[in-house]
Design a protein around this motif. Structure first.
Motif, mmCIF file in Angstrom:
data_model
loop_
_atom_site.group_PDB
_atom_site.id
_atom_site.type_symbol
_atom_site.label_atom_id
_atom_site.label_comp_id
_atom_site.label_asym_id
_atom_site.label_seq_id
_atom_site.Cartn_x
_atom_site.Cartn_y
_atom_site.Cartn_z
ATOM 1 N N ALA A 1 0.817 -1.216 0.000
ATOM 2 C CA ALA A 1 0.000 0.000 0.000
ATOM 3 C C ALA A 1 0.846 1.258 0.000
ATOM 4 O O ALA A 1 0.402 2.307 -0.463
ATOM 5 C CB ALA A 1 -0.934 -0.004 1.206
ATOM 6 N N ALA A 2 2.066 1.179 0.517
ATOM 7 C CA ALA A 2 2.941 2.350 0.503
ATOM 8 C C ALA A 2 3.253 2.806 -0.912
ATOM 9 O O ALA A 2 3.616 3.973 -1.126
ATOM 10 C CB ALA A 2 4.239 2.038 1.253
ATOM 11 N N PHE A 3 3.105 1.904 -1.900
ATOM 12 C CA PHE A 3 3.358 2.243 -3.304
ATOM 13 C C PHE A 3 2.087 2.104 -4.144
ATOM 14 O O PHE A 3 2.145 1.867 -5.347
ATOM 15 C CB PHE A 3 4.455 1.331 -3.867
ATOM 16 C CG PHE A 3 5.764 1.445 -3.153
ATOM 17 C CD1 PHE A 3 6.687 2.407 -3.519
ATOM 18 C CD2 PHE A 3 6.075 0.605 -2.095
ATOM 19 C CE1 PHE A 3 7.900 2.523 -2.854
ATOM 20 C CE2 PHE A 3 7.274 0.703 -1.419
ATOM 21 C CZ PHE A 3 8.187 1.674 -1.794
ATOM 22 N N ASP A 4 0.920 2.241 -3.497
ATOM 23 C CA ASP A 4 -0.379 2.098 -4.162
ATOM 24 C C ASP A 4 -0.576 0.686 -4.710
ATOM 25 O O ASP A 4 -1.312 0.486 -5.688
ATOM 26 C CB ASP A 4 -0.558 3.118 -5.289
ATOM 27 C CG ASP A 4 -0.740 4.532 -4.764
ATOM 28 O OD1 ASP A 4 -1.141 4.661 -3.590
ATOM 29 O OD2 ASP A 4 -0.480 5.487 -5.511
ATOM 30 N N GLY A 5 0.063 -0.274 -4.106
ATOM 31 C CA GLY A 5 -0.095 -1.658 -4.542
ATOM 32 C C GLY A 5 -1.262 -2.333 -3.848
ATOM 33 O O GLY A 5 -1.802 -1.847 -2.849
ATOM 34 N N THR A 6 -1.669 -3.477 -4.380
ATOM 35 C CA THR A 6 -2.800 -4.224 -3.845
ATOM 36 C C THR A 6 -2.436 -5.697 -3.744
ATOM 37 O O THR A 6 -1.511 -6.179 -4.416
ATOM 38 C CB THR A 6 -4.050 -4.075 -4.737
ATOM 39 O OG1 THR A 6 -3.744 -4.553 -6.060
ATOM 40 C CG2 THR A 6 -4.491 -2.629 -4.813
ATOM 41 N N MET A 7 -3.180 -6.410 -2.922
ATOM 42 C CA MET A 7 -3.025 -7.852 -2.799
ATOM 43 C C MET A 7 -4.397 -8.497 -2.796
ATOM 44 O O MET A 7 -5.309 -8.040 -2.097
ATOM 45 C CB MET A 7 -2.284 -8.222 -1.505
ATOM 46 C CG MET A 7 -1.974 -9.710 -1.391
ATOM 47 S SD MET A 7 -1.367 -10.222 0.237
ATOM 48 C CE MET A 7 -2.904 -10.259 1.169
ATOM 49 N N ALA A 8 -4.561 -9.555 -3.588
ATOM 50 C CA ALA A 8 -5.807 -10.329 -3.638
ATOM 51 C C ALA A 8 -5.479 -11.769 -3.239
ATOM 52 O O ALA A 8 -4.494 -12.343 -3.718
ATOM 53 C CB ALA A 8 -6.427 -10.279 -5.033
ATOM 54 N N LEU A 9 -6.322 -12.338 -2.383
ATOM 55 C CA LEU A 9 -6.077 -13.676 -1.842
ATOM 56 C C LEU A 9 -7.231 -14.593 -2.195
ATOM 57 O O LEU A 9 -8.399 -14.250 -1.996
ATOM 58 C CB LEU A 9 -5.903 -13.612 -0.326
ATOM 59 C CG LEU A 9 -5.835 -14.949 0.424
ATOM 60 C CD1 LEU A 9 -4.574 -15.712 0.033
ATOM 61 C CD2 LEU A 9 -5.886 -14.726 1.925
ATOM 62 N N SER A 10 -6.912 -15.753 -2.739
ATOM 63 C CA SER A 10 -7.892 -16.817 -2.974
ATOM 64 C C SER A 10 -7.341 -18.086 -2.330
ATOM 65 O O SER A 10 -6.343 -18.639 -2.800
ATOM 66 C CB SER A 10 -8.124 -17.036 -4.475
ATOM 67 O OG SER A 10 -8.957 -18.155 -4.693
#
Length: 433
Positions: free
Chosen positions: A395-404
């Motif tokens: 998030a510090a670099f506007d990133g995202t994480m999606a978990l399945s």
């Protein structure tokens, strides 16, 4: 032939889904009218002590639920509509006045109410067209044989056909097919038109977007500062408890050897041997500490080479696929590496996986990192700090994480970082098992 049928079948399936979605749109549009009536009554009773404080937030919650449902439906067909609401007050549960003020002073509340009636009209009208036109064409195709059969007169065991009825029935077949095809083709466009109309009211304004952006940046900045402080404390603790203690012990051992060098050379040589071994251990610990700050492989070989080296050092076979035509900036590269490293660490500790894979790709200005394993699944970001730490780091670099991660697996973690690649690739793309 099969490929042609599939290409023709996809628009038909999309049209059928849009027709069904149009039915849902008509049903939901009807609910806008009673919601608008309830909202007007609640706002009219707002000056009434106690009653307005309780009724207005409750009513606006229903309106927001309806608006959020419309946003999700629009997003499913490719029209992204972001929630524009102010964040709730920290002490929202302390009293009704704060919740009342939070609701009424939010411009998005009034935009939701302003959308209810136009949204009902447009949604009901376009949804009806989506449904009626294909059904009319379908009726021309399916009911034509029945019309022809009813147009025959039966006399005993013979049949006398009406020429006019038969010819009219045959004309209905191509007309019905054309109308059905046109309705299925137009239904997705009508649904997108409805979604774009809803976005005019339900999407955040420019000022709201800036406010949400500032709020997000404030949160990510606080998380980043906290993470950096925690990292500095970890480095200080490792230096104090590890390398520093060994160096102090090394100095004492060398001092004892210096005192014994004349009186007992053999004992002095033993102490110097211990000092040499302790210096080697301290050097190894120092290298591990430096590697935790910024791995030398990352600086020398880039993100792809560092991830390959990390995968080879783990006990689980990990297939690595790299497609990076360059290198991102150093802070982004470091964040991406440690995000992958933390993910693989969690995989080794908790998943019970036998095999795993890592894929790194860059396309359209986004660095995508996908980590997959065949473990037990059931990963929960709220159950521990590992996955939350990855989210904060990205998030510090506007990133995202999606978990399945369904129970029984497989677990797929997709991480994305917006970035640009600044230098040409120095190592070819490959797959490492």
């Amino acid at each position: 032939m099969t490929g042609t049928a599939q290409r023709l079948g996809r628009p038909a399936r999309r049209g059928v889904r849009s027709v069904l979605d149009g039915m849902v749109a008509v049903g939901l549009a009807v609910t806008n009218v009673p919601l608008l009536a309830i909202s007007v009554v609640a706002l009219a009773l707002a000056p009434v002590p106690f009653l307005g404080l309780a009724l207005v937030p409750w009513t606006m919650t229903l309106v927001r639920m309806r608006a959020d449902l419309e946003r999700r439906r629009a997003s499913r067909i490719g029209v992204l509509v972001t929630r524009p609401y102010h964040p709730p007050p920290e002490r929202a549960g302390a009293g009704g006045w704060q919740r009342f003020r939070w609701t009424v002073t939010d411009p998005a509340t009034w935009r939701d109410i302003a959308w209810l009636l136009p949204g009902a009209i447009v949604g009901c009208g376009l949804g009806t067209i989506c449904v009626v036109v294909p059904l009319y064409g379908l009726a021309g195709l399916t009911l034509t044989p029945l019309w022809i059969w009813l147009g025959t007169g039966w006399y005993g065991y013979g049949a006398v056909w009406s020429v006019d009825t038969f010819s009219d029935g045959l004309l209905c077949l191509p007309q019905g097919a054309v109308i059905l095809a046109a309705g299925l083709w137009a239904a997705p466009w009508l649904r997108r038109l409805d979604a774009h109309f809803a976005r005019l009211f339900l999407a955040p304004t420019r000022a709201a977007e800036l406010r949400l952006r500032v709020t997000q940046l404030t949160v990510t900045r606080a998380d980043t500062v906290g993470a950096q402080a925690a990292e500095l404390r970890r480095i200080e603790r490792d230096l104090h408890d590890g390398v520093q203690a060994r160096l102090v012990s090394l100095g004492m051992t060398i001092g004892l050897a210096d005192e014994l060098i004349d009186r007992d050379p053999a004992a002095a040589h033993e102490l110097l041997a211990e000092a040499r071994e302790a210096s080697g251990t301290a050097l190894v610990e120092l290298r591990h500490l430096v590697r935790g700050i910024h791995p030398p492989a990352l600086a020398e070989r880039g993100l792809g080479g560092a991830v390959r080296a990390l995968a080879l050092s783990l006990p689980v076979p990990i297939a690595v696929e790299i497609d990076l035509p360059g290198r991102p900036d150093t802070p982004v590269e470091s964040a991406a590496y440690f995000a992958v490293a933390e993910t693989l660490t969690n995989l080794i500790r908790h998943s019970g996986a036998h095999t795993a894979s890592v894929s790194l790709r860059h396309a359209d200005g986004v660095l995508s990192m996908v980590v997959t394993d065949d473990g037990a699944g059931g990963a929960d970001p709220t159950a521990g700090t590992g996955l939350r730490g990855i989210v904060r780091r990205l998030a510090a670099f506007d990133g995202t994480m999606a978990l399945s991660s369904p129970p029984g697996g497989p677990t797929v973690i997709t991480m994305e970082l917006p970035c640009a690649l600044s230098s040409p690739r120095t190592m070819p793309s490959s797959v490492t098992d």
